[in-house]
Scaffold this active site. Structure first.
Site, PDB file in Angstrom:
ATOM      1  N   GLY A 197       0.835  -1.214   0.000  1.00 26.91           N
ATOM      2  CA  GLY A 197       0.000   0.000   0.000  1.00 26.91           C
ATOM      3  C   GLY A 197       0.860   1.251   0.000  1.00 26.91           C
ATOM      4  O   GLY A 197       1.884   1.299   0.671  1.00 26.91           O
ATOM      5  N   ARG A 202       1.110  -5.137  -5.232  1.00 24.84           N
ATOM      6  CA  ARG A 202       1.367  -6.331  -4.423  1.00 24.84           C
ATOM      7  C   ARG A 202       1.571  -7.445  -5.438  1.00 24.84           C
ATOM      8  O   ARG A 202       0.777  -7.594  -6.348  1.00 24.84           O
ATOM      9  CB  ARG A 202       0.183  -6.607  -3.495  1.00 24.84           C
ATOM     10  CG  ARG A 202      -0.042  -5.484  -2.473  1.00 24.84           C
ATOM     11  CD  ARG A 202      -1.130  -5.794  -1.474  1.00 24.84           C
ATOM     12  NE  ARG A 202      -1.206  -4.776  -0.433  1.00 24.84           N
ATOM     13  CZ  ARG A 202      -2.121  -3.795  -0.381  1.00 24.84           C
ATOM     14  NH1 ARG A 202      -3.050  -3.718  -1.320  1.00 24.84           N
ATOM     15  NH2 ARG A 202      -2.117  -2.908   0.588  1.00 24.84           N
ATOM     16  N   ASP A 205       5.851  -5.208   5.996  1.00 28.06           N
ATOM     17  CA  ASP A 205       6.455  -6.504   6.312  1.00 28.06           C
ATOM     18  C   ASP A 205       6.532  -7.442   5.109  1.00 28.06           C
ATOM     19  O   ASP A 205       7.528  -8.126   4.906  1.00 28.06           O
ATOM     20  CB  ASP A 205       5.659  -7.190   7.429  1.00 28.06           C
ATOM     21  CG  ASP A 205       6.069  -6.692   8.804  1.00 28.06           C
ATOM     22  OD1 ASP A 205       7.088  -5.981   8.898  1.00 28.06           O
ATOM     23  OD2 ASP A 205       5.364  -7.019   9.774  1.00 28.06           O
ATOM     24  N   THR A 224       4.238   2.469   5.585  1.00 26.83           N
ATOM     25  CA  THR A 224       2.833   2.072   5.718  1.00 26.83           C
ATOM     26  C   THR A 224       2.123   3.029   6.659  1.00 26.83           C
ATOM     27  O   THR A 224       2.704   3.449   7.670  1.00 26.83           O
ATOM     28  CB  THR A 224       2.668   0.629   6.234  1.00 26.83           C
ATOM     29  OG1 THR A 224       1.283   0.415   6.557  1.00 26.83           O
ATOM     30  CG2 THR A 224       3.489   0.331   7.469  1.00 26.83           C
ATOM     31  N   ASP A 236      -0.176   2.152   8.529  1.00 23.78           N
ATOM     32  CA  ASP A 236      -0.743   1.360   9.629  1.00 23.78           C
ATOM     33  C   ASP A 236       0.098   1.349  10.910  1.00 23.78           C
ATOM     34  O   ASP A 236      -0.396   0.940  11.955  1.00 23.78           O
ATOM     35  CB  ASP A 236      -0.945  -0.098   9.182  1.00 23.78           C
ATOM     36  CG  ASP A 236      -1.858  -0.216   7.983  1.00 23.78           C
ATOM     37  OD1 ASP A 236      -2.689   0.684   7.793  1.00 23.78           O
ATOM     38  OD2 ASP A 236      -1.748  -1.214   7.236  1.00 23.78           O
ATOM     39  N   ASP A 286       2.223  -0.723  11.698  1.00 24.35           N
ATOM     40  CA  ASP A 286       2.216  -2.100  12.213  1.00 24.35           C
ATOM     41  C   ASP A 286       3.515  -2.856  11.917  1.00 24.35           C
ATOM     42  O   ASP A 286       3.503  -4.049  11.672  1.00 24.35           O
ATOM     43  CB  ASP A 286       1.009  -2.864  11.637  1.00 24.35           C
ATOM     44  CG  ASP A 286       1.042  -2.941  10.118  1.00 24.35           C
ATOM     45  OD1 ASP A 286       1.848  -2.226   9.492  1.00 24.35           O
ATOM     46  OD2 ASP A 286       0.249  -3.720   9.553  1.00 24.35           O
ATOM     47  N   ARG A 337      -5.590  -1.992   8.817  1.00 27.06           N
ATOM     48  CA  ARG A 337      -5.600  -3.451   8.627  1.00 27.06           C
ATOM     49  C   ARG A 337      -5.918  -4.131   9.956  1.00 27.06           C
ATOM     50  O   ARG A 337      -6.962  -3.850  10.518  1.00 27.06           O
ATOM     51  CB  ARG A 337      -4.264  -3.937   8.048  1.00 27.06           C
ATOM     52  CG  ARG A 337      -4.377  -5.270   7.322  1.00 27.06           C
ATOM     53  CD  ARG A 337      -3.034  -5.680   6.747  1.00 27.06           C
ATOM     54  NE  ARG A 337      -2.597  -4.792   5.668  1.00 27.06           N
ATOM     55  CZ  ARG A 337      -2.974  -4.912   4.403  1.00 27.06           C
ATOM     56  NH1 ARG A 337      -3.778  -5.858   4.041  1.00 27.06           N
ATOM     57  NH2 ARG A 337      -2.543  -4.079   3.487  1.00 27.06           N
TER      58      ARG A 337
HETATM   59  O1  F6P Z   1      -1.761  -1.149   4.616  1.00 27.37           O
HETATM   60  C1  F6P Z   1      -2.381   0.056   4.288  1.00 27.37           C
HETATM   61  C2  F6P Z   1      -3.862  -0.153   4.075  1.00 27.37           C
HETATM   62  O2  F6P Z   1      -4.438   1.082   3.736  1.00 27.37           O
HETATM   63  C3  F6P Z   1      -4.608  -0.778   5.254  1.00 27.37           C
HETATM   64  O3  F6P Z   1      -4.889   0.151   6.261  1.00 27.37           O
HETATM   65  C4  F6P Z   1      -5.800  -1.350   4.573  1.00 27.37           C
HETATM   66  O4  F6P Z   1      -6.273  -2.476   5.268  1.00 27.37           O
HETATM   67  C5  F6P Z   1      -5.277  -1.771   3.219  1.00 27.37           C
HETATM   68  O5  F6P Z   1      -4.085  -1.060   3.009  1.00 27.37           O
HETATM   69  C6  F6P Z   1      -6.216  -1.508   2.084  1.00 27.37           C
HETATM   70  O6  F6P Z   1      -5.650  -2.009   0.927  1.00 27.37           O
HETATM   71  P1  F6P Z   1      -6.212  -1.731  -0.528  1.00 27.37           P
HETATM   72  O7  F6P Z   1      -5.854  -0.325  -0.915  1.00 27.37           O
HETATM   73  O8  F6P Z   1      -5.542  -2.744  -1.374  1.00 27.37           O
HETATM   74  O9  F6P Z   1      -7.699  -1.888  -0.458  1.00 27.37           O
END
Ligand code: F6P
Length: 320
Positions: free
Chosen positions: A11, A72, A103, A125, A127, A129, A171
């Protein structure tokens, strides 16, 4: 090290551009060549690789997103994909690589390091995390964006004397929810790490606060818990207080990075290049106890972290 490659993966996060800029300009200052790799490991496998100079990163420090695009990549999780990635790096003369991501992206960086490509990971990120660091690129901007959005929702929630269930990203981690919950003075903060699924307790608390004269009730709910619409409907049915759910969503991932994200991302980008120039590989840069530090990627991936208990307990006391 002769040529340093840089990619963003997973992300996107505000501040990634500041990190890319720092990697490029620090590498050039050290007399290295720089190659940008578009769309993370996917772009690496597709050889979407281009030369970068100081001007490639002009006027980007204040921009959200990532000029390198991101993705990804399932293929890169396979041994075959990783071998192909290492071969492509060699073919393009890339002997040092900076991977900006979470990660999952560091797992890939570790594999490339084992295959002989010197790699350094930077925590990117929203998050927060990543266990080895107290700071991740993008978190500060994301919480500020979410905080401003929640302030706005609070205005209308007060006018209509409603309950607002506001879902923030993260997340499975509750850092954005906890920080916003505190910063926005929420009546309830629901985070994955501590939630006991006692909806009746929430309902009782709403009734109690309303009886004491509270005009609105803000619940900041972490994405990892989710089901915000469902909770809003239950609250309305059980308390008679009108309730609305708002999922703030991807607005939290965009926008111009805060000063902190620009400066810390720049520091981390520069450190990644310095590490490569010193002959280091298989490291991830972090921020701990007031200093920028680095760890072995394997060691970093095996670390765990939890919400600060004092911070959580304090948030509960303040939202009474
Ligand atoms: O990891 C960043 C994040 O925005 C999370 O907070 C969320 O769960 C996820 O990515 C959403 O991913 P996507 O943009 O692929 O829907």
């Amino acid at each position: 090290i002769n040529t340093i490659g840089v990619l963003t993966s997973g992300g996107d996060a505000p501040g990634m551009n500041a990190a890319i800029r720092a990697v490029v300009r620090t590498a050039l200052a050290n007399g290295k060549k720089v190659k940008g790799i578009r769309r993370g490991y996917s772009g690496l496998l597709e050889e979407d690789i281009f030369d970068m100079d100081a001007y490639s990163v002009a006027d980007i420090i204040g921009r959200g997103g990532t000029i390198l695009y991101t993705a990804r990549c399932a293929e890169f999780r396979t041994e075959e994909g990783q071998k192909k990635g290492a071969e492509i790096c060699e073919k393009h003369g890339i002997d040092g690589l900076v991977v900006i991501g979470g990660d999952g992206s560091f797992q890939g960086a570790r594999k490339l390091a084992n295959l002989g490509i010197n790699t350094i990971g930077l925590p990117g990120t929203i998050d927060l995390d990543i266990a080895c660091t107290e700071y991740t690129i993008g978190f500060d901007t994301a919480v500020n964006t979410a905080m401003e959005a929640i302030d706005k929702i609070r205005d209308t929630s007060t006018s209509h004397e409603r309950c607002s269930v506001i879902e923030v990203m993260g997340r499975n981690a509750g850092y954005i929810a906890l920080w916003c919950g505190i910063a926005n003075g929420a009546e309830q903060i629901l985070i994955t790490e501590r939630y006991d699924f006692d909806e009746q307790a929430i309902i009782n608390n709403i009734i109690e606060k309303r009886n004491k004269g509270k005009k609105h009730y803000i619940i900041v709910n972490a994405e990892g818990i989710g089901r915000s619409e469902e909770l809003a409907k239950k609250v309305e049915a059980a308390t008679g207080m009108e309730a609305r759910a708002t999922i703030i969503g991807h607005i939290q991932r965009g926008g111009s990075p805060t000063c902190k994200d620009r400066v810390y991302a720049s520091m981390m980008g520069a450190r990644a290049v310095d590490l490569l120039c010193q002959g280091a590989s298989n490291r991830v840069v972090g921020y701990k106890e007031g200093s920028f530090v680095d760890f072995d990627i394997q060691e970093a991936l095996s670390m765990t972290k939890d919400i600060d208990q004092y911070m959580y307990d304090m948030s509960r006391k303040l939202s009474r």
